[in-house]
Design a protein around this motif. Structure first.
Motif, short mmCIF file in Angstrom:
data_model
loop_
_atom_site.label_atom_id
_atom_site.label_comp_id
_atom_site.label_asym_id
_atom_site.label_seq_id
_atom_site.Cartn_x
_atom_site.Cartn_y
_atom_site.Cartn_z
N ASP A 12 12.86 13.79 10.08
CA ASP A 12 13.00 12.41 9.62
C ASP A 12 13.35 11.62 10.88
O ASP A 12 14.48 11.65 11.34
CB ASP A 12 14.10 12.30 8.57
N ILE A 17 15.32 18.13 9.67
CA ILE A 17 15.93 18.15 8.34
C ILE A 17 15.66 19.43 7.55
O ILE A 17 16.38 19.73 6.60
CB ILE A 17 15.50 16.92 7.51
N THR A 44 17.91 23.70 5.07
CA THR A 44 17.72 22.26 4.88
C THR A 44 19.04 21.56 5.17
O THR A 44 20.10 22.02 4.73
CB THR A 44 17.28 21.94 3.44
N HIS A 45 18.97 20.47 5.90
CA HIS A 45 20.16 19.67 6.18
C HIS A 45 20.80 19.27 4.85
O HIS A 45 20.11 18.87 3.91
CB HIS A 45 19.76 18.43 6.97
N SER A 47 22.24 16.73 3.68
CA SER A 47 21.93 15.38 3.17
C SER A 47 20.53 15.28 2.58
O SER A 47 20.20 14.28 1.93
CB SER A 47 22.06 14.35 4.29
N TYR A 48 19.69 16.29 2.81
CA TYR A 48 18.30 16.24 2.37
C TYR A 48 17.97 17.30 1.32
O TYR A 48 16.81 17.51 0.99
CB TYR A 48 17.37 16.41 3.58
N ARG A 49 18.97 17.97 0.79
CA ARG A 49 18.74 19.02 -0.19
C ARG A 49 18.31 18.45 -1.54
O ARG A 49 18.47 17.27 -1.81
CB ARG A 49 20.00 19.88 -0.34
N ARG A 51 15.30 18.06 -2.63
CA ARG A 51 14.10 17.22 -2.53
C ARG A 51 12.83 18.06 -2.39
O ARG A 51 11.75 17.53 -2.17
CB ARG A 51 14.21 16.28 -1.33
N LEU A 53 12.12 20.18 0.06
CA LEU A 53 11.66 20.30 1.45
C LEU A 53 11.43 21.76 1.85
O LEU A 53 10.40 22.08 2.46
CB LEU A 53 12.64 19.62 2.39
#
Length: 85
Positions: A12, A17, A44-45, A47-49, A51, A53
């Motif tokens: 990002d 991420i 996964t970072h 803050s980005y879980r 989603r 990814l």
């Protein structure tokens, strides 16, 4: 550095991420060699879980492995148990 082509990341902007990678090796069982991939470093970072990814990366990774005639794939983790929510 000898496995960079098998590392997959999502970014990002300049921020990494999500990540997953694999390494291919020959697994010998008795006298039979199996072309094997081990998948690891799936992350996964925070803050980005939630989603999807890691699912996106693993889907792309599996499509890549399908083209490499892999007999077995192993998903590796050094965690002994999953954390409880």
């Amino acid at each position: 550095e000898d496995n960079l082509e098998n590392l997959f990341v999502l970014k990002d902007g300049d921020k990494f991420i999500a990540h997953a990678g694999f390494r291919i090796f020959d697994l010998k069982v008795s006298d039979i060699l199996f072309r094997t991939a081990i998948i690891g470093a799936v992350a996964t970072h925070p803050s980005y879980r939630n989603r999807g990814l890691s699912s996106r990366i693993l889907k792309h990774l599996n499509e890549t492995l399908d083209k490499k005639n892999i007999d077995f794939t192993i998903l590796w983790s050094d965690l002994h148990r999953q954390p409880r929510k």
